[in-house]
Write a protein that holds these residues in place. Structure first.
Motif, PDB file in Angstrom:
ATOM      1  N   GLY A 107       0.702  -1.142  -0.066  1.00 54.11           N
ATOM      2  CA  GLY A 107       0.005   0.151  -0.037  1.00 54.11           C
ATOM      3  C   GLY A 107       0.960   1.426  -0.132  1.00 54.11           C
ATOM      4  O   GLY A 107       2.112   1.325  -0.141  1.00 54.11           O
ATOM      5  N   ILE A 108       0.147   2.347   0.120  1.00 55.19           N
ATOM      6  CA  ILE A 108       0.757   3.813   0.028  1.00 55.19           C
ATOM      7  C   ILE A 108       0.897   4.095   1.508  1.00 55.19           C
ATOM      8  O   ILE A 108       0.054   4.126   2.299  1.00 55.19           O
ATOM      9  CB  ILE A 108      -0.016   4.741  -0.585  1.00 55.19           C
ATOM     10  CG1 ILE A 108      -0.362   4.202  -2.242  1.00 55.19           C
ATOM     11  CG2 ILE A 108       0.701   5.876  -0.908  1.00 55.19           C
ATOM     12  CD1 ILE A 108      -1.092   4.846  -3.099  1.00 55.19           C
ATOM     13  N   HIS A 137      -2.192   5.899   4.553  1.00 53.73           N
ATOM     14  CA  HIS A 137      -3.588   5.566   3.899  1.00 53.73           C
ATOM     15  C   HIS A 137      -4.295   4.553   5.286  1.00 53.73           C
ATOM     16  O   HIS A 137      -3.545   3.925   5.956  1.00 53.73           O
ATOM     17  CB  HIS A 137      -3.606   4.743   2.584  1.00 53.73           C
ATOM     18  CG  HIS A 137      -3.710   5.474   1.322  1.00 53.73           C
ATOM     19  ND1 HIS A 137      -4.801   5.689   0.718  1.00 53.73           N
ATOM     20  CD2 HIS A 137      -2.708   6.366   1.068  1.00 53.73           C
ATOM     21  CE1 HIS A 137      -4.675   6.690  -0.436  1.00 53.73           C
ATOM     22  NE2 HIS A 137      -3.065   6.932  -0.120  1.00 53.73           N
ATOM     23  N   GLN A 146      -7.047  -3.517  -2.295  1.00 54.17           N
ATOM     24  CA  GLN A 146      -7.001  -3.120  -3.840  1.00 54.17           C
ATOM     25  C   GLN A 146      -8.039  -2.461  -4.093  1.00 54.17           C
ATOM     26  O   GLN A 146      -8.074  -1.488  -4.885  1.00 54.17           O
ATOM     27  CB  GLN A 146      -7.016  -4.579  -4.655  1.00 54.17           C
ATOM     28  CG  GLN A 146      -5.662  -5.390  -4.599  1.00 54.17           C
ATOM     29  CD  GLN A 146      -5.672  -6.582  -5.388  1.00 54.17           C
ATOM     30  OE1 GLN A 146      -6.782  -7.100  -5.857  1.00 54.17           O
ATOM     31  NE2 GLN A 146      -4.600  -7.469  -5.675  1.00 54.17           N
ATOM     32  N   HIS A 158      -9.685  -0.587  -1.881  1.00 54.06           N
ATOM     33  CA  HIS A 158      -9.260   0.885  -1.183  1.00 54.06           C
ATOM     34  C   HIS A 158      -8.517   1.830  -2.166  1.00 54.06           C
ATOM     35  O   HIS A 158      -8.867   2.973  -2.508  1.00 54.06           O
ATOM     36  CB  HIS A 158      -8.538   0.789   0.203  1.00 54.06           C
ATOM     37  CG  HIS A 158      -8.212   2.080   0.741  1.00 54.06           C
ATOM     38  ND1 HIS A 158      -9.154   2.863   1.374  1.00 54.06           N
ATOM     39  CD2 HIS A 158      -6.960   2.629   0.640  1.00 54.06           C
ATOM     40  CE1 HIS A 158      -8.408   4.064   1.690  1.00 54.06           C
ATOM     41  NE2 HIS A 158      -7.119   3.677   1.608  1.00 54.06           N
ATOM     42  N   LEU A 159      -7.515   0.944  -2.791  1.00 47.38           N
ATOM     43  CA  LEU A 159      -6.605   1.847  -3.641  1.00 47.38           C
ATOM     44  C   LEU A 159      -7.228   2.342  -5.003  1.00 47.38           C
ATOM     45  O   LEU A 159      -7.164   3.299  -5.602  1.00 47.38           O
ATOM     46  CB  LEU A 159      -5.371   1.109  -4.068  1.00 47.38           C
ATOM     47  CG  LEU A 159      -4.428   0.780  -3.085  1.00 47.38           C
ATOM     48  CD1 LEU A 159      -3.429  -0.302  -3.412  1.00 47.38           C
ATOM     49  CD2 LEU A 159      -3.785   2.072  -2.499  1.00 47.38           C
ATOM     50  N   ARG A 160      -8.096   1.425  -5.484  1.00 47.02           N
ATOM     51  CA  ARG A 160      -8.871   1.699  -6.728  1.00 47.02           C
ATOM     52  C   ARG A 160     -10.113   2.805  -6.486  1.00 47.02           C
ATOM     53  O   ARG A 160     -10.215   3.676  -7.203  1.00 47.02           O
ATOM     54  CB  ARG A 160      -9.831   0.485  -7.068  1.00 47.02           C
ATOM     55  CG  ARG A 160     -10.667   0.762  -8.280  1.00 47.02           C
ATOM     56  CD  ARG A 160     -11.514  -0.507  -8.635  1.00 47.02           C
ATOM     57  NE  ARG A 160     -12.486  -0.664  -7.740  1.00 47.02           N
ATOM     58  CZ  ARG A 160     -13.678  -0.201  -7.595  1.00 47.02           C
ATOM     59  NH1 ARG A 160     -14.075   0.838  -8.475  1.00 47.02           N
ATOM     60  NH2 ARG A 160     -14.592  -0.147  -6.750  1.00 47.02           N
ATOM     61  N   GLN A 193      -9.683   5.356  -4.088  1.00 44.80           N
ATOM     62  CA  GLN A 193      -8.824   6.569  -3.944  1.00 44.80           C
ATOM     63  C   GLN A 193      -8.303   6.921  -5.335  1.00 44.80           C
ATOM     64  O   GLN A 193      -8.290   8.144  -5.657  1.00 44.80           O
ATOM     65  CB  GLN A 193      -7.662   6.283  -3.087  1.00 44.80           C
ATOM     66  CG  GLN A 193      -7.700   5.835  -1.761  1.00 44.80           C
ATOM     67  CD  GLN A 193      -8.181   7.067  -0.903  1.00 44.80           C
ATOM     68  OE1 GLN A 193      -7.919   8.192  -1.169  1.00 44.80           O
ATOM     69  NE2 GLN A 193      -9.075   6.914   0.098  1.00 44.80           N
ATOM     70  N   SER A 194      -7.884   6.157  -6.377  1.00 49.00           N
ATOM     71  CA  SER A 194      -7.450   6.624  -7.497  1.00 49.00           C
ATOM     72  C   SER A 194      -8.643   7.120  -8.391  1.00 49.00           C
ATOM     73  O   SER A 194      -8.474   7.987  -9.014  1.00 49.00           O
ATOM     74  CB  SER A 194      -6.660   5.543  -8.483  1.00 49.00           C
ATOM     75  OG  SER A 194      -7.662   4.487  -8.630  1.00 49.00           O
TER      76      SER A 194
END
Length: 346
Positions: free
Chosen positions: A313-314, A317, A338, A340-342, A344-345
């Protein structure tokens, strides 16, 4: 031959020849389970999931038969454990300062009808008393008192008892043996145990008939004489009034200052020690709502992750892991990261 499922045959005899403690420990654990059905090795121990399955099964059978879901209890093999088939709230009358009924309130049975566990209450009380200790006791040891290190008289030849320096604990003004020093008596206790202790204490007061729900805390004036006259009809030695965090009436606060038998406490300060030490516990309706929200709330578990952790992850976050239970029980942590990152992007 077997005893409680333990074979006593040739294999056991062979084990006993080389490891006598094996058979002895098995026998002890089995006999302990025989006399204590609540123990971990108890033959009739049921897990919480099993109890829920029994409850749901009975509920489904009653619905299928067209019967009414009335409050019903089932005794389980566990000592002192009772499972209710229907979660019905407890109805308690709401009174005023004259003890006249003005309404009713529903109490959460998970909080005000908990199984009485004196051991849990004892743990919480000891924890609170340990946190209250100042730990400032201090006396001087042998190396801290004033005096010389010189030997008072020779070891032999004087006819007197052998003696060292005058700072010995045997002498007046000498040091103290094993002298107490400032220390912290506090120890840790899980939050779940603290909450459970408060639930049990409130449930015990309710079952004893010593828990009262008050409609309002407002009184005509702030004189102690007025409040003392109100409590004359209550006929109690002492009482604890738990009010809402922002609810306390200024007149009541001023009037209760000079009454030793009346203690006021906001809901956020409600604790097991004060509840147990008072004869009567009075709750306002606002305090009941806030207490139920406080004791039934489950804190959201969040985790901060960075490079090298699951999902790569980043840094910085935050993921709310409670969403795992909202979607599916078998969803993996990697898929949550995954998703969560989607988001966020996007």
């Amino acid at each position: 031959a077997e005893y409680m499922g333990i074979p006593f045959g040739s294999k056991t005899k062979m084990l006993t020849r080389f490891r006598p403690c094996i058979t002895r420990s098995l026998f002890r654990s089995s006999t302990r389970s025989l006399h204590n059905p609540v123990s971990i090795r108890g033959q009739f121990r049921l897990s919480r999931r099993r109890l829920d399955e029994v409850t749901q099964k009975i509920r489904a059978e009653k619905l299928q038969a067209g019967e009414s879901l009335e409050a019903q209890v089932i005794e389980t093999p566990l000592s002192g454990r009772v499972v209710s088939t229907v979660d019905q709230p407890i109805r308690v009358p709401v009174v005023d300062f004259a003890l006249q009924k003005v309404g009713e309130v529903s109490l959460n049975n998970n909080i005000f009808d908990a199984t009485i566990r004196p051991d849990i209450v004892h743990r919480v009380v000891i924890w609170q008393q340990a946190k209250k200790r100042a730990g400032t006791k201090c006396t001087l040891r042998r190396n801290e008192v004033r005096g010389s290190n010189k030997k008072l008289w020779p070891q032999k030849g004087t006819g007197r008892a052998r003696m060292g320096d005058r700072r010995s604990p045997l002498w007046r003004h000498g040091g103290v043996t094993l002298a107490p020093k400032p220390r912290d008596f506090e120890f840790g206790l899980p939050v779940k145990v603290r909450k459970l202790g408060l639930k049990i204490a409130l449930s015990a007061k309710l079952k004893e008939g010593n828990l009262i729900v008050l409609n309002s805390t407002s009184i005509p004036d702030g004189k102690t004489k007025t409040l003392n006259k109100i409590f004359e009809n209550w006929n109690v030695n002492n009482m604890l009034l738990i009010h809402g965090n922002e609810e306390l009436d200024s007149n009541l606060e001023m009037a209760a200052r000079n009454l030793r038998a009346v203690d006021l406490l906001p809901q956020k300060g409600a604790n097991v020690l004060d509840v147990v030490h008072h004869q009567i516990v009075v709750l306002t309706q606002k305090a009941v709502e806030e207490l139920e929200a406080r004791l039934s709330a489950d804190k959201s578990r969040t985790v901060r992750y960075g490079v090298g952790t699951v999902g790569g992850g980043i840094p910085g976050h935050v993921i709310d892991w409670t969403k795992i239970h909202e979607t599916s029980e078998n969803v993996s942590a990697k898929s949550i990261v995954q998703e969560h990152l989607r988001q966020q992007s996007a």
